[in-house]
Design a protein around this motif. Sequence first.
Motif, PDB file in Angstrom:
ATOM      1  N   VAL A 133      21.848  45.216  41.988  1.00 13.06           N
ATOM      2  CA  VAL A 133      21.447  44.024  41.074  1.00 13.06           C
ATOM      3  C   VAL A 133      22.864  43.137  41.222  1.00 13.06           C
ATOM      4  N   MET A 134      24.114  43.906  41.138  1.00 14.17           N
ATOM      5  CA  MET A 134      25.186  43.135  41.273  1.00 14.17           C
ATOM      6  C   MET A 134      25.576  42.389  42.606  1.00 14.17           C
ATOM      7  N   THR A 183      25.983  33.775  43.206  1.00 13.52           N
ATOM      8  CA  THR A 183      27.270  33.287  42.813  1.00 13.52           C
ATOM      9  C   THR A 183      27.969  32.758  43.957  1.00 13.52           C
ATOM     10  N   ALA A 184      28.000  33.031  45.367  1.00 13.20           N
ATOM     11  CA  ALA A 184      28.750  32.557  46.264  1.00 13.20           C
ATOM     12  C   ALA A 184      27.929  31.372  46.855  1.00 13.20           C
ATOM     13  N   ASP A 198      35.000  34.643  41.704  1.00 10.39           N
ATOM     14  CA  ASP A 198      36.325  35.437  41.647  1.00 10.39           C
ATOM     15  C   ASP A 198      35.998  36.416  40.717  1.00 10.39           C
ATOM     16  N   GLU A 199      35.412  36.107  39.371  1.00 13.80           N
ATOM     17  CA  GLU A 199      34.923  36.882  38.390  1.00 13.80           C
ATOM     18  C   GLU A 199      33.919  38.117  38.775  1.00 13.80           C
ATOM     19  N   VAL A 200      32.777  37.617  39.665  1.00  9.52           N
ATOM     20  CA  VAL A 200      32.132  38.633  39.845  1.00  9.52           C
ATOM     21  C   VAL A 200      32.482  39.648  40.850  1.00  9.52           C
ATOM     22  N   HIS A 232      34.423  45.350  42.213  1.00  9.44           N
ATOM     23  CA  HIS A 232      35.572  46.055  43.009  1.00  9.44           C
ATOM     24  C   HIS A 232      35.536  46.930  41.767  1.00  9.44           C
ATOM     25  N   THR A 233      35.505  46.821  40.410  1.00  9.71           N
ATOM     26  CA  THR A 233      35.701  47.828  39.482  1.00  9.71           C
ATOM     27  C   THR A 233      34.382  48.854  39.514  1.00  9.71           C
ATOM     28  N   ALA A 234      33.146  48.213  39.931  1.00 14.24           N
ATOM     29  CA  ALA A 234      32.038  49.323  40.070  1.00 14.24           C
ATOM     30  C   ALA A 234      32.407  50.003  41.135  1.00 14.24           C
TER      31      ALA A 234
END
Length: 390
Positions: free
Chosen positions: A280-281, A288-289, A322-324, A329-331
């Motif tokens: 999904v992300m 978003t890009a 940048d926020e997404v 990267h956190t995931a």
Amino acid sequence: MNPLLKAEQAVLGAVLLDPGQLSHLEWLAPDHFYRPVHQALFAALRKLRSDGHPAVEGEGPVPLSWVTDAVAETGLQVRGLTASYAHLLVSACPRPAHAPVYGRMALEGAIHRTVAQHAIRLHQEARADALRGEVEGALHHADVLTGVLTDLARRWGTEPRPVAPATSRALDPPAFPPAQADRVAEDEEFLLAVLVERPGAMGEVVDWLRPGDFADPVHGQLYRCLGALHHRGEPIDRITLLWEAHRRGLLADGTLSEDRFAAICDGVGAGDAEWLGKRVMCSSLTRTAAASARTVRALAEDKVLAPGRLINHALHALGPLDEVRARWHTAHSRLASRVPSTDSPPSGPPAARVHAALTRSTPRPAPSPPGRLGPGPAPAVARPPSRNHG
């Protein structure tokens, strides 16, 4: 009348009239010119200067060899430049001393043109990544666009910083092929079904997945309801989800229908929430890009927008991406650091929050009227030890 063409001709004519003006145009590059013949001519003039042409260091009138040698050197790269066009460039320059101003005009056109070109490439790569189920190409071209904006800001003489435009035009969301949209919708419904049926599944994705990552607004609203239940430590199932959706008005305003809710909750509830959340992300990042690229392109095509404002507004348009990316990267870092263990670690909200939720969900007995004691069990009395047993 083309002002950009006039500016390019004027700056080249200024250098042909006064070779010393090249020292004031160090920040101007050949690819900042729009016409290929102008690019080749400016590169040839810079090469003649670096080779120590006599016209550069000499004093007095500029020799004719400066123009003829420039035409000959340019002819090695492109065709079509004649001596008559070189003299046309000379006549197009009102004042050779104004060469830096003419150069800034050419650079301004190059900034708009370059930003638009890189925005188109980012949009194309984002659409391609969406079809492939990848994000690397979109992230790479986003980095390239950011680097280009930073370099253009340095050449223009401004500080690159994200600045929101005073008024922004609302653009339609980027449209992807129907097959791609159907696949994304299936992934989102599958993820919601897993989050409803699997206890503790919300704890695997809640730290990095947001409601805005869902392409379908209804799916995003249901995920928001699941996040609220998880945050309050309340149990999650189809009944609690339905009640939370009812409390938020999703049923009353027609956002969520009974058939839609049943189709989601009756789906297969077995699956890996983290893996589905990443899918999904992934689609969220490419959308978003693409949206950021379309916004940057619209800014670049606004010819009346000053270069400094264009650069800063374009950097601001890349902010959502940048926020997404940070959450992406956190995931991935969380998945990489996950170590299999025989002991199942506690998942879900803290125990104190769960206890508070259960306390709120437990009915309390009605208080007795004042002055009356309700029937109740007699207080326990300690039993004396038997005399028959020592």
